[in-house]
Design a protein around this motif. Structure first.
Motif, PDB file in Angstrom:
ATOM      1  N   TYR A 198       0.898  -1.069   0.084  1.00 53.22           N
ATOM      2  CA  TYR A 198       0.145   0.493  -0.076  1.00 53.22           C
ATOM      3  C   TYR A 198       0.894   1.250   0.001  1.00 53.22           C
ATOM      4  CZ  TYR A 198      -4.212  -3.375   1.490  1.00 53.22           C
ATOM      5  OH  TYR A 198      -4.343  -4.170   1.375  1.00 53.22           O
ATOM      6  N   GLU A 202      -3.658   4.952  -0.459  1.00 55.32           N
ATOM      7  CA  GLU A 202      -4.323   3.437  -1.109  1.00 55.32           C
ATOM      8  C   GLU A 202      -4.624   3.659   1.004  1.00 55.32           C
ATOM      9  OE1 GLU A 202      -4.194   0.051  -3.539  1.00 55.32           O
ATOM     10  OE2 GLU A 202      -3.188   1.551  -3.457  1.00 55.32           O
ATOM     11  N   TYR A 274      -0.442   4.604  -5.324  1.00 56.46           N
ATOM     12  CA  TYR A 274      -2.196   4.118  -6.141  1.00 56.46           C
ATOM     13  C   TYR A 274      -2.422   4.681  -7.426  1.00 56.46           C
ATOM     14  CZ  TYR A 274      -6.923   4.238  -5.719  1.00 56.46           C
ATOM     15  OH  TYR A 274      -8.087   4.196  -6.476  1.00 56.46           O
ATOM     16  N   GLU A 450      -4.966  -7.284  -4.211  1.00 60.35           N
ATOM     17  CA  GLU A 450      -4.463  -6.602  -3.347  1.00 60.35           C
ATOM     18  C   GLU A 450      -4.505  -7.902  -2.461  1.00 60.35           C
ATOM     19  OE1 GLU A 450      -3.013  -4.582  -1.799  1.00 60.35           O
ATOM     20  OE2 GLU A 450      -3.812  -3.705  -3.746  1.00 60.35           O
TER      21      GLU A 450
END
Length: 517
Positions: A198, A202, A274, A450
């Motif tokens: 991340y 984000e 991001y 993710e």
């Protein structure tokens, strides 16, 4: 026609409010004075103890502007130290009264009126009161700093509780305790960022969707999120004036996790930015030659990675994401138990190893506790020697500070022992299950990018690439499986009737704990 007047009231501390200097008390006194002098109060300006320095300066400036624009020639104030606390404000006040012969400042309690034609002794008294007011505020700041230093020496933060904590206790004796409602998000914040999956932006978006809010009920933005991730308060320390102090509050995370987050936070070239469509291996592969991060680009619906040729790295071919995955699946298979007998052996080994680990931790804990007690006795003895005049103050300070620092290290080690034991116990019974299902999880039709990135973070600590050949390193837990699972998979084989038998001429340790030797 009555002359117009403005009231200015100020308190500088909570104690002043509680001992007769409250804003309403000042305003009442000044209104009564205006009535006696046949003045009309057209506006009241007041500054509470909670206002910042910038806010106080703005109120003062707004007041001067208001009187100038509206032709108000009388300023009513309780005392000089209520009006001005520094030479800059005093100069502004002087300029205001000197600009018009009709302008006056009334200090009601001191029976002092300052105007352009005031007598020299009145001006002198005004100057002296300004100096005394400045001395008062300087002394007040000094007392605040002394109080803050004392609170730090006791291990408590002299500021309000950061997000994830709440203050309890009386004024001057407040401590910070964990706020369970917010603390769960702070822990998750560090856990998620430590994976390397991340960016800070984000992370802010993800936690907001999960319900994370600041104390005002609004979104925690990128800058504040960065501040939280950088704050040592969460692992038990206090940063004050760029120095780190040992705190007495209960930590939310381990120092190990904090340090891991700092490494990722400060390596901006490896922080995934991001983007709407993030490649699985974004910021996860490094070039083994130049140590640079592999860059990913999409071409005709497929992701391709390549080295940026950092530090003159020789040019390498582009590699497709599917090729990387194919190579990694071999590493998934290496740690995957093939049958229930292997899983049973692993579970038994972990249980028996945990028993040995408990005993080892107990011995280490006893030794650390003994050293802490020895240091406590040393500090007490050196203090008594100082009182008896047996050692100099300089020697006392050196021995005391050195011993105190050693104790802090020992206390950190003692805390880490408990954390390691807990992590060992929790991880031991889940890693073999994750290893067995890793490939299926990764290839699952509902597995998101993710989730794939998180899975990779748990299994591999680092993945490097040289000449398009992948060389991953397992995390500590999966290193154990990589060493022993192939041996056990090779030791037992399934029969046609579904049972498990041991292969001929294979070694099986007499005790499962030998697996960990």
């Amino acid at each position: 026609m009555k002359e117009k007047a403005v009231i200015y009231a100020r308190v500088s501390s909570k104690e002043q409010e509680e001992t007769g200097y409250s804003l309403p008390a000042q305003e009442k006194l000044l209104e009564e004075h205006a009535q006696r002098k046949d003045m009309k109060v057209v506006k009241t300006f007041s500054v509470a103890e909670s206002a910042s320095g910038a806010k106080q300066r703005k109120v003062f400036s707004d007041m001067i502007d208001y009187m100038t624009k509206n032709g108000v020639n009388n300023l009513l104030c309780e005392k000089v130290d209520r009006l001005t606390r520094n030479l800059k404000e005093a100069v502004v006040a002087n300029d205001w009264i000197d600009a018009d012969v009709n302008r006056k400042i009334h200090f009601v309690k001191q029976n002092l009126v300052i105007h352009r034609n005031a007598k020299s002794d009145e001006r002198f008294r005004w100057d002296i009161e300004i100096v005394l007011a400045k001395k008062y505020i300087s002394n007040l700041s000094e007392e605040v700093r002394k109080g803050q230093k004392e609170k730090l020496s006791q291990g408590w933060a002299p500021v309000r509780a950061p997000l994830g904590y709440k203050s309890q206790g009386e004024k001057g004796h407040k401590i910070h305790v964990i706020n369970p409602e917010k603390a769960q998000y702070i822990k998750r914040m560090f856990d998620l960022y430590s994976t390397g999956n991340y960016s800070v932006q984000e992370l802010s978006n993800v936690l907001y969707k999960e319900g994370f809010r600041n104390n005002f009920g609004t979104r925690v933005g990128k800058t504040r999120m960065h501040d939280f991730l950088s704050d040592p308060f969460y692992y038990g320390k206090i940063r004050w004036n760029n120095e780190i102090y040992q705190g007495k509050h209960e930590p939310l995370i381990s120092q190990e996790l904090f340090n891991l987050v700092q490494d990722k936070l400060n390596r901006k070239n490896q922080s995934p930015s991001y983007r709407k469509h993030t490649p699985v291996f974004k910021a996860k592969l490094n070039c083994e030659v130049c140590k640079g991060v592999i860059t990913w680009e999409t071409q005709k619906g497929h992701w391709y990675g390549h080295c940026n040729y950092y530090k003159g790295c020789p040019k390498a071919k582009w590699i497709r994401q599917e090729e990387v995955e194919k190579e990694l699946f071999a590493y998934f298979d290496k740690i995957a138990p093939k049958n229930p007998r292997v899983i049973a052996w692993l579970e038994k080994a972990l249980k028996e190893s945990h028993a040995d680990e408990i005993q080892e931790h107990g011995l280490r804990k006893e030794e650390i506790s003994r050293l802490i007690k020895r240091n406590d006795n040393r500090m007490e003895k050196v203090y008594m020697d100082k009182l008896d005049g047996a050692i100099t103050g300089e020697m006392y300070t050196k021995v005391f500070e050195d011993t105190k620092r050693e104790n802090e290290v020992l206390l950190d080690s003692l805390k880490k022992l408990s954390e390691d034991r807990q992590r060992y116990y929790e991880a031991g019974y889940s890693i073999h299950e994750l290893a067995m299902k890793a490939k299926d999880i990764y290839l699952g039709p509902k597995t998101t990018v993710e989730q794939k990135r998180l899975l990779l973070s748990q299994i591999f600590s680092n993945i490097s690439m040289k000449a398009n050949v992948i060389a991953p390193q397992y995390t500590l837990a999966f290193e154990f499986l990589a060493k022993w699972v192939p041996l056990l998979n090779n030791t037992f084989e399934p029969e046609n009737n579904g049972s498990i038998k041991r292969k001929e001429s294979t070694f099986v340790p007499s005790r499962p704990t030998m697996l960990l030797g």
